[in-house]
Structure formats: C-alpha cells, structure tokens
Design an enzyme around this catalytic site. Structure first.
Site, short mmCIF file in Angstrom:
data_model
loop_
_atom_site.label_atom_id
_atom_site.label_comp_id
_atom_site.label_asym_id
_atom_site.label_seq_id
_atom_site.Cartn_x
_atom_site.Cartn_y
_atom_site.Cartn_z
N ASP A 192 36.99 45.83 39.62
CA ASP A 192 38.36 46.09 40.05
C ASP A 192 38.26 46.97 41.30
O ASP A 192 37.22 47.61 41.52
CB ASP A 192 39.08 46.84 38.91
N ASP A 244 41.20 49.17 43.14
CA ASP A 244 41.93 50.45 43.06
C ASP A 244 41.59 51.18 41.76
O ASP A 244 41.82 50.65 40.68
CB ASP A 244 43.45 50.21 43.10
N GLY A 302 46.96 48.46 38.09
CA GLY A 302 46.52 47.09 37.83
C GLY A 302 47.63 46.06 37.80
O GLY A 302 47.38 44.86 37.69
N VAL A 303 48.90 46.53 37.88
CA VAL A 303 50.07 45.64 37.79
C VAL A 303 50.45 45.15 39.19
O VAL A 303 50.36 45.92 40.16
CB VAL A 303 51.24 46.44 37.16
N ARG A 329 52.53 43.87 42.59
CA ARG A 329 53.58 44.57 43.35
C ARG A 329 54.98 44.31 42.79
O ARG A 329 55.75 45.23 42.54
CB ARG A 329 53.51 44.14 44.81
N SER A 382 45.39 43.45 43.96
CA SER A 382 45.99 43.83 45.24
C SER A 382 45.88 42.75 46.32
O SER A 382 44.82 42.17 46.54
CB SER A 382 45.32 45.10 45.77
N LYS A 383 47.01 42.55 47.02
CA LYS A 383 47.02 41.63 48.17
C LYS A 383 46.46 42.33 49.40
O LYS A 383 46.28 41.72 50.44
CB LYS A 383 48.45 41.14 48.42
N ASN A 384 46.21 43.63 49.29
CA ASN A 384 45.66 44.40 50.40
C ASN A 384 44.15 44.59 50.28
O ASN A 384 43.56 45.40 51.02
CB ASN A 384 46.34 45.77 50.47
N ASP A 428 39.56 50.26 35.53
CA ASP A 428 40.11 51.60 35.25
C ASP A 428 41.46 51.51 34.52
O ASP A 428 42.00 52.53 34.10
CB ASP A 428 40.33 52.40 36.54
P1 B16 Z 1 49.32 45.44 46.31
P2 B16 Z 1 43.68 46.80 41.25
C1 B16 Z 1 46.28 47.00 41.82
O1 B16 Z 1 44.95 46.97 42.23
C2 B16 Z 1 46.80 48.43 41.73
O2 B16 Z 1 46.14 49.12 40.68
C3 B16 Z 1 48.28 48.41 41.42
O3 B16 Z 1 48.77 49.71 41.35
C4 B16 Z 1 48.99 47.60 42.53
O4 B16 Z 1 50.38 47.51 42.25
C5 B16 Z 1 48.39 46.19 42.59
O5 B16 Z 1 47.00 46.30 42.85
C6 B16 Z 1 49.02 45.36 43.69
O6 B16 Z 1 48.70 45.94 44.91
O7 B16 Z 1 50.72 45.91 46.39
O8 B16 Z 1 48.39 46.12 47.31
O9 B16 Z 1 49.19 43.93 46.37
O10 B16 Z 1 43.64 48.02 40.40
O11 B16 Z 1 43.87 45.51 40.48
O12 B16 Z 1 42.54 46.72 42.24
MG MG Z 2 42.52 49.41 39.08
#
Ligand code: B16
Ligand code: MG
Length: 214
Positions: free
Chosen positions: A9, A11, A46-47, A49, A117-119, A171
């Site tokens: 993972d 973030d 992990g949720v 956007r 995350s899309k980032n 996490d």
């Molecule tokens: P984004 P992970 C998740 O990343 C984040 O934990 C979560 O808080 C966030 O809303 C999600 O990515 C979407 O992120 O807005 O950047 O697309 O923990 O799966 O790496």
């Molecule tokens: Mg995470």
C-alpha cells in the site's frame, strides 16, 4: 523465500500523506461549514476519494447535493492536496523503508504498489521512486476500492503471480480486509497492526524481511 513478490500500500506504508489528506479535506469541509476532525479523517484511510467525501458528508445537514456538486467538492479537495504534495521530496522516504525495499529486491523478490490513490504516480515521483517498482496498481485502474480486493488482484495479475505467492503490506483495516478477500497473506503496520488485522502485525517496517524469509 516464502513469497515471490511483495505488494505495498502507498499512503501510510511507503510514505505518510495522512496530514496532507487531513488538511485538504478540512479546508474543503470548512468552506462548506461541515464539521470534520481527525477521528473522522481516520475513517478515510485506504478509502477512495468519492467514498471519503460521502463519509464527510454524513456531517452535512444542508440541501441535497447533486452528483456534479460532489465531484466539484472532491476536485477542490484534490487540488488542495496536490498543491501540498509538492512539499514531498526524497527526504520524506525513511531510510528504514528504502533499505528494506532494497534488501527485499536483493533477495530476488518483485516489488509492487497496490494503492487506492489516483495520485500514486505523482507521489512516487516526488519521493524519487518514479521507476522503482516493478508494478503499480492504483486508483486509476480499479472500479472497486478497498475492502474490495481488486487493486491487489490487478497487481498480482500484472506481476504474473498467484495471490498465494504475494505478501500484501497495509496500514488500513479496509486494506487488510481487501488483501484477505483476494487470498493474500497480509502484514500490517500502524492502525491495522494495532487492530490485529494482519496475519503479521508488525511494530516496524523492517520486520518484512524476516517475514518474507521464513
Ligand atoms: P486520492 P492508499 C488511499 O491511499 C488513502 O489512504 C486514502 O486516504 C485516500 O482517500 C485514497 O488513497 C484515495 O486517494 O484522492 O489521492 O485518489 O492508502 O490506498 O495508498
Ligand atoms: Mg494506506
């Protein structure tokens, strides 16, 4: 080695972007007069956007919002978030994480990312890991986010390995559930480790080396 690959993972595992997410959602919530605090923020780990936005809107008591407006609010948050991600640099990658990744690779393991995350690509670039991982599965190639196993199953498919050959590192409890739902063994850090959500609940990241070797 016990596994052929490790799927991480992003973030909360490779880097800590929680505070950036929190500040960006807080700015958006404040602009709408919506109550938002760190306890609610913890539920967003992990949720995706849009699902995160729905959790925040549980505290919204105004007139119904159109789907268009919701997309606008999520985009606003993402713009704040992307702006703050410019502060991320290779100095934000801990030596424990980098040394562990290098050691796993030296043992012949393939390394992948499985993030909602899309980032993801932007964050990896900021950390100096732009072309480090063998496979990147992220919020851009899935239709169901964690606890659905799709992001990890896609990573395993791209690696060409069965889930039983891959260790997932998470996490978030939702992320650990996603790993288990896909048939993976899961090693947890942080919140998910404290909740006992993994097959292995680690107190430090470097323990992965031992888990993978056993
Ligand atoms: P984004 P992970 C998740 O990343 C984040 O934990 C979560 O808080 C966030 O809303 C999600 O990515 C979407 O992120 O807005 O950047 O697309 O923990 O799966 O790496
Ligand atoms: Mg995470």
């Amino acid at each position: 080695m016990k596994y052929k690959a490790v799927i991480f993972d992003l973030d909360g595992v490779i880097c800590s972007t929680d505070e950036y997410h929190y500040q960006a959602w807080k700015k958006m919530a404040d602009s709408m007069g919506i109550y938002f605090d760190r306890t609610i923020n913890n539920r967003l780990r992990g949720v995706s956007r849009m699902e995160s936005l729905e959790i925040i809107l549980e505290q919204y008591h105004g007139p119904a919002l159109s789907e268009e407006k919701k997309v606008e609010l999520a985009t606003q948050k993402n713009d704040f978030y992307r702006e703050s991600l410019h502060q991320l640099s290779p100095a934000d990658l801990s030596s424990e994480v980098k040394d562990t990744l290098d050691a796993l690779r030296a043992e012949g393991l393939k390394l992948a990312i499985g993030s909602s995350s899309k980032n993801t690509r932007f964050i990896l670039g900021q950390l100096g890991l732009g072309s480090y991982f063998d496979v990147v599965s992220d919020g851009n190639n899935i239709t169901h986010s964690k606890p659905d196993p799709e992001v990890f199953l896609k990573a395993a498919e791209m690696l060409g390995f069965a889930p039983s050959d891959c260790l997932v590192v998470e996490d978030a409890v939702s992320g650990a559930q996603a790993g288990h739902a896909g048939g993976f063994e899961v090693a947890c850090v942080g919140d998910a480790s404290q909740a006992g959500a993994g097959d292995y609940n680690m107190s430090s990241f470097c323990e992965i080396k031992q888990i993978a070797a056993d």
